[in-house]
Scaffold this motif. Sequence first.
Motif, short mmCIF file in Angstrom:
data_model
loop_
_atom_site.label_atom_id
_atom_site.label_comp_id
_atom_site.label_asym_id
_atom_site.label_seq_id
_atom_site.Cartn_x
_atom_site.Cartn_y
_atom_site.Cartn_z
N ALA A 325 0.83 -1.21 0.00
CA ALA A 325 0.00 0.00 0.00
C ALA A 325 0.87 1.26 0.00
CB ALA A 325 -0.92 0.00 1.23
N GLU A 326 2.09 1.17 0.55
CA GLU A 326 3.00 2.31 0.62
C GLU A 326 3.68 2.59 -0.72
OE1 GLU A 326 5.45 5.44 2.43
OE2 GLU A 326 3.40 4.70 2.55
N VAL A 327 3.89 1.53 -1.52
CA VAL A 327 4.61 1.69 -2.80
C VAL A 327 3.97 2.77 -3.69
CG1 VAL A 327 5.13 0.56 -5.01
CG2 VAL A 327 5.75 -0.56 -2.87
N PRO A 328 2.66 2.75 -3.94
CA PRO A 328 2.08 3.80 -4.79
C PRO A 328 2.23 5.21 -4.21
CG PRO A 328 0.52 1.99 -4.50
CD PRO A 328 1.64 1.76 -3.53
N ARG A 329 2.25 5.31 -2.88
CA ARG A 329 2.41 6.63 -2.24
C ARG A 329 3.83 7.17 -2.46
NH1 ARG A 329 -1.14 4.23 1.91
NH2 ARG A 329 0.67 3.58 3.16
N VAL A 330 4.83 6.28 -2.28
CA VAL A 330 6.22 6.69 -2.51
C VAL A 330 6.40 7.06 -3.98
CG1 VAL A 330 8.63 5.92 -2.49
CG2 VAL A 330 7.12 5.28 -0.61
N ARG A 331 5.79 6.26 -4.85
CA ARG A 331 5.91 6.51 -6.29
C ARG A 331 5.34 7.89 -6.65
NH1 ARG A 331 2.16 4.89 -10.56
NH2 ARG A 331 3.24 5.20 -12.53
N ALA A 332 4.21 8.24 -6.07
CA ALA A 332 3.60 9.56 -6.33
C ALA A 332 4.51 10.67 -5.84
CB ALA A 332 2.23 9.64 -5.67
N ASP A 333 5.09 10.48 -4.64
CA ASP A 333 6.02 11.49 -4.11
C ASP A 333 7.22 11.67 -5.04
OD1 ASP A 333 4.48 11.85 -1.83
OD2 ASP A 333 5.64 10.43 -0.61
N VAL A 347 12.19 2.68 -5.39
CA VAL A 347 10.90 2.99 -4.76
C VAL A 347 10.52 1.90 -3.75
CG1 VAL A 347 8.42 3.19 -5.22
CG2 VAL A 347 10.05 4.43 -6.65
N GLY A 348 10.73 0.64 -4.13
CA GLY A 348 10.35 -0.48 -3.26
C GLY A 348 11.12 -0.47 -1.96
N THR A 349 12.43 -0.28 -2.03
CA THR A 349 13.25 -0.27 -0.81
C THR A 349 12.86 0.88 0.10
OG1 THR A 349 15.08 -1.31 -2.00
CG2 THR A 349 15.63 -0.20 0.05
N GLN A 350 12.58 2.04 -0.49
CA GLN A 350 12.16 3.18 0.33
C GLN A 350 10.82 2.90 1.01
OE1 GLN A 350 14.14 5.92 1.01
NE2 GLN A 350 12.59 6.13 2.60
N ALA A 351 9.91 2.25 0.31
CA ALA A 351 8.61 1.89 0.90
C ALA A 351 8.81 0.94 2.09
CB ALA A 351 7.71 1.26 -0.16
N VAL A 352 9.74 -0.01 1.95
CA VAL A 352 10.03 -0.95 3.04
C VAL A 352 10.54 -0.18 4.26
CG1 VAL A 352 11.58 -2.80 3.80
CG2 VAL A 352 10.45 -2.97 1.56
N TYR A 353 11.49 0.75 4.06
CA TYR A 353 12.01 1.54 5.18
C TYR A 353 10.90 2.36 5.84
CZ TYR A 353 16.99 0.64 4.41
OH TYR A 353 18.22 0.05 4.32
N ASN A 354 10.04 2.97 5.02
CA ASN A 354 8.97 3.80 5.57
C ASN A 354 8.07 3.01 6.51
OD1 ASN A 354 9.99 5.85 4.02
ND2 ASN A 354 8.18 6.12 2.73
N LEU A 356 8.84 -0.18 7.93
CA LEU A 356 9.59 -0.80 9.03
C LEU A 356 9.88 0.20 10.15
CD1 LEU A 356 12.28 -3.10 7.31
CD2 LEU A 356 10.21 -3.80 8.54
N LEU A 357 10.20 1.45 9.79
CA LEU A 357 10.58 2.44 10.79
C LEU A 357 9.38 3.18 11.38
CD1 LEU A 357 13.77 3.86 9.01
CD2 LEU A 357 13.67 2.21 10.89
N GLY A 358 8.19 2.92 10.81
CA GLY A 358 6.98 3.51 11.37
C GLY A 358 6.85 5.01 11.14
N GLU A 359 7.74 5.56 10.32
CA GLU A 359 7.69 7.00 10.00
C GLU A 359 8.19 7.18 8.57
OE1 GLU A 359 10.01 11.08 11.17
OE2 GLU A 359 9.70 9.63 12.78
N ARG A 360 7.41 7.86 7.78
CA ARG A 360 7.76 8.03 6.36
C ARG A 360 9.00 8.91 6.22
NH1 ARG A 360 3.95 9.90 2.47
NH2 ARG A 360 4.59 8.18 1.12
N TYR A 361 9.98 8.41 5.47
CA TYR A 361 11.21 9.13 5.13
C TYR A 361 12.05 9.49 6.36
CZ TYR A 361 8.51 9.30 0.85
OH TYR A 361 7.74 8.94 -0.23
N LYS A 362 11.88 8.71 7.45
CA LYS A 362 12.76 8.91 8.60
C LYS A 362 14.20 8.59 8.19
CE LYS A 362 13.40 7.49 13.42
NZ LYS A 362 12.89 6.59 14.49
N MET A 363 14.31 7.54 7.37
CA MET A 363 15.60 7.19 6.78
C MET A 363 15.42 7.12 5.27
SD MET A 363 17.91 3.84 7.47
CE MET A 363 19.13 3.34 6.27
#
Length: 464
Positions: A325-333, A347-354, A356-363
């Motif tokens: 569900a996060e992948v399309p949101r990261v892709r839009a960003d 995009v996929g790896t960034q979605a996984v981090y978002n 796993l860390l419970g906060e979008r773009y924390k890392m």
Amino acid sequence: MAKVKITETVLRDSHQSLAATRMTTEEMIPALELLDQVGYHSLEAWGGATFDACMRFLNEDPWARLRTIREHVKNTKLQMLFRGQNILGYRHYADDVVEYFVQKSIANGIDIIRIFDALNDSRNLRTAIRATKREGGHVQAAFSYTTSPFHTNEAFAAYAKELEEMGADSICIKDMSGLLKPYDAYQLVKTLKGSVSVPVQLHTHYTAGLASMTVLKAVEAGVDVVDTAISPFAMGTSQAPTEAIVATLQDTPYDTGLDLSKLDAVAKYFTPIREKYLESGLIDPKVLKVDVNALRYQVPGGMLSNLVSQLKQAGKSELLPEVLAEVPRVRADAGYASLVTPTSQIVGTQAVYNVLLGERYKMVTKEFKGMIRGEYGKTPAPIADDFRKKIIGDEKPIDYRPADDLKPELPTLRERVAPYAEQEEDLLSLALFEQVAVKFFEKRKAAKYGLDEQSDAALGVHAV
């Protein structure tokens, strides 16, 4: 209306999609003359992941594979997939490397080079197109098909026209995720045929269960060539079955003219290879299933495997639905980038981090930061200024062709390959996959001189 031509993918994309690109040259050889007698428009036989997989997993020289295929295929054009300025790797290479790779690909037997860019940035295709024209090859310029508010038929047609003006001899709709629906394909092909005068080819995947219907509607709209896979390596995350498409079009104005009995001989040869791969686990039954969710998340089969693997390593497999569900949101960003190598992994790896860390773009990964900065080219949609600042801070965005920053690489590569080189092409193998290539070269040297493991150790040769 004219006969539809067929490009067969069994030697490249179909086993890349179903069996992780593990078909060996030895397994291909007995089928090559059979394939050559069918009357295909072309055989897609090289490029994509085959180059890396040959050296990394099969201990094969990819250039030797190409020469072997060419030796047995006398009448049919050979085709390869080429990632524009990325060639077959995962970063942009200097123009001199791109030009030399094109030159050597054609010299070793390639006729048609399908050139694409993940972001559909034409600047990233310029060098490869010019080089292919200069070497007398056929330029098939492709656009990565995806859906978003910024990807319309009119936008694709305008891009196709630009590619034609850059020198494309044909245009390919590259639907790597199997997202193109049948009636959308009809409208897209009609729009393209009204925009360009060169032939149009369709490449799609069966992932969402649509491919055969999509091919049929594209044919009705006037597409010139379609990609299919012989039935043992068709469907699932691969292409529509060749025999089914040929049979469907028989005795119609679109008749391919191909002989089903010749195709049956090809299918009979590849059937036991498929069975062997199934038994060994090389073909995972999961990739044979239809996944309609691909239409919702736009995640190609290979990208899905990566996401599953990353979550498994983190011990968080249960979070897959949230990541999807996060992948399309990261892709839009990220400016609605198409999900194809390398942007799919970014995009996929960034979605996984978002997730796993419970906060979008924390890392933020280095690659994601690079994409937002413009290191991979111009994204289809503009990136919001506040989002860009959040990701790259005060770094200056790149608004020119990224490869303009790259100095010629061949002189340095010639020095680095010198201890290993047995052919000119080794330089290019080293350029694209240095660590993998060096291991392959060392193993090749050890085999050539009949060295045992003890001798290998003494020479500093490391077994793969």
